[in-house]
Design a protein around this motif. Structure first.
Motif, PDB file in Angstrom:
ATOM      1  N   SER A  28      -0.127   9.253  -6.433  1.00  0.00           N
ATOM      2  CA  SER A  28       0.637   8.256  -7.191  1.00  0.00           C
ATOM      3  C   SER A  28      -0.256   7.244  -7.894  1.00  0.00           C
ATOM      4  O   SER A  28       0.058   6.806  -8.997  1.00  0.00           O
ATOM      5  CB  SER A  28       1.647   7.551  -6.283  1.00  0.00           C
ATOM      6  N   ASN A  29      -1.402   6.895  -7.293  1.00  0.00           N
ATOM      7  CA  ASN A  29      -2.283   5.939  -7.961  1.00  0.00           C
ATOM      8  C   ASN A  29      -2.901   6.544  -9.224  1.00  0.00           C
ATOM      9  O   ASN A  29      -3.095   5.848 -10.217  1.00  0.00           O
ATOM     10  CB  ASN A  29      -3.355   5.393  -7.013  1.00  0.00           C
ATOM     11  N   VAL A  30      -3.181   7.845  -9.229  1.00  0.00           N
ATOM     12  CA  VAL A  30      -3.695   8.518 -10.423  1.00  0.00           C
ATOM     13  C   VAL A  30      -2.591   8.630 -11.469  1.00  0.00           C
ATOM     14  O   VAL A  30      -2.802   8.361 -12.657  1.00  0.00           O
ATOM     15  CB  VAL A  30      -4.258   9.913 -10.081  1.00  0.00           C
ATOM     16  N   SER A  55       4.494   5.890  -1.254  1.00  0.00           N
ATOM     17  CA  SER A  55       5.102   4.918  -2.163  1.00  0.00           C
ATOM     18  C   SER A  55       6.520   5.311  -2.570  1.00  0.00           C
ATOM     19  O   SER A  55       7.214   4.550  -3.228  1.00  0.00           O
ATOM     20  CB  SER A  55       4.233   4.737  -3.416  1.00  0.00           C
ATOM     21  N   ASN A  56       6.964   6.491  -2.147  1.00  0.00           N
ATOM     22  CA  ASN A  56       8.300   6.979  -2.492  1.00  0.00           C
ATOM     23  C   ASN A  56       9.329   6.346  -1.548  1.00  0.00           C
ATOM     24  O   ASN A  56       9.267   6.549  -0.334  1.00  0.00           O
ATOM     25  CB  ASN A  56       8.346   8.502  -2.386  1.00  0.00           C
ATOM     26  N   PRO A  57      10.291   5.602  -2.080  1.00  0.00           N
ATOM     27  CA  PRO A  57      11.301   4.945  -1.230  1.00  0.00           C
ATOM     28  C   PRO A  57      12.126   5.928  -0.399  1.00  0.00           C
ATOM     29  O   PRO A  57      12.696   5.543   0.618  1.00  0.00           O
ATOM     30  CB  PRO A  57      12.197   4.208  -2.221  1.00  0.00           C
ATOM     31  N   MET A  65       6.391   8.802   8.485  1.00  0.00           N
ATOM     32  CA  MET A  65       5.838   7.731   7.659  1.00  0.00           C
ATOM     33  C   MET A  65       5.843   6.404   8.415  1.00  0.00           C
ATOM     34  O   MET A  65       4.944   5.577   8.229  1.00  0.00           O
ATOM     35  CB  MET A  65       6.602   7.605   6.340  1.00  0.00           C
ATOM     36  N   LYS A  66       6.834   6.192   9.270  1.00  0.00           N
ATOM     37  CA  LYS A  66       6.835   4.976  10.096  1.00  0.00           C
ATOM     38  C   LYS A  66       5.641   4.983  11.052  1.00  0.00           C
ATOM     39  O   LYS A  66       4.980   3.961  11.239  1.00  0.00           O
ATOM     40  CB  LYS A  66       8.142   4.862  10.879  1.00  0.00           C
ATOM     41  N   VAL A  84      -2.034   7.841  -1.107  1.00  0.00           N
ATOM     42  CA  VAL A  84      -1.783   9.150  -0.493  1.00  0.00           C
ATOM     43  C   VAL A  84      -3.040   9.721   0.156  1.00  0.00           C
ATOM     44  O   VAL A  84      -2.956  10.551   1.053  1.00  0.00           O
ATOM     45  CB  VAL A  84      -1.163  10.137  -1.507  1.00  0.00           C
ATOM     46  N   TYR A  85      -4.213   9.251  -0.257  1.00  0.00           N
ATOM     47  CA  TYR A  85      -5.441   9.741   0.370  1.00  0.00           C
ATOM     48  C   TYR A  85      -5.527   9.296   1.823  1.00  0.00           C
ATOM     49  O   TYR A  85      -6.102   9.986   2.660  1.00  0.00           O
ATOM     50  CB  TYR A  85      -6.674   9.286  -0.416  1.00  0.00           C
ATOM     51  N   HIS A  86      -4.943   8.156   2.145  1.00  0.00           N
ATOM     52  CA  HIS A  86      -4.881   7.729   3.545  1.00  0.00           C
ATOM     53  C   HIS A  86      -3.939   8.639   4.329  1.00  0.00           C
ATOM     54  O   HIS A  86      -4.200   8.953   5.490  1.00  0.00           O
ATOM     55  CB  HIS A  86      -4.424   6.271   3.662  1.00  0.00           C
TER      56      HIS A  86
END
Length: 105
Positions: A28-30, A55-57, A65-66, A84-86
């Motif tokens: 998403s950052n790219v 970052s997707n709601p 994800m939690k 997303v790399y994390h």
């Protein structure tokens, strides 16, 4: 870098091919950089991403994800949890740990 350049050049040429984006370039950052560079020209791109985008709601209440966010908050509080790399790093580490546990059982 190369995916961003490809989007920009295709846009400059007015070329609108079907675009398939690899795992790294689809982060998403790219894609935010791509969108700021070429606007809607990136719409319709197809990625091979196989990780949940933090970052997707849609994943706000997702159990995995939690867990990811709670681990990041504890061990890397200043890190960008929407990177997303994390998520990839966490998934790789989790897989390694589960492999060791499985081997010891």
């Amino acid at each position: 870098k190369f995916a961003i350049q490809a989007y920009i050049q295709a846009n400059k040429l007015g070329w609108k091919p079907a675009i398939f984006v690899n795992q790294v370039a689809s982060a998403s950052n790219v894609m935010k950089i791509v969108a700021s560079s070429v606007g809607a020209a990136a719409n319709g791109s197809i990625s091979i991403a196989d990780f949940k985008d933090p970052s997707n709601p849609a994943f706000k209440n997702d159990a995995a994800m939690k867990l990811y966010r709670s681990i990041m908050k504890r061990y890397a509080p200043s890190a960008n949890v929407n990177d997303v790399y994390h998520v990839y790093g966490m998934a790789a580490a989790w897989t390694a740990v589960m492999g060791v546990i499985a081997d010891n059982n």
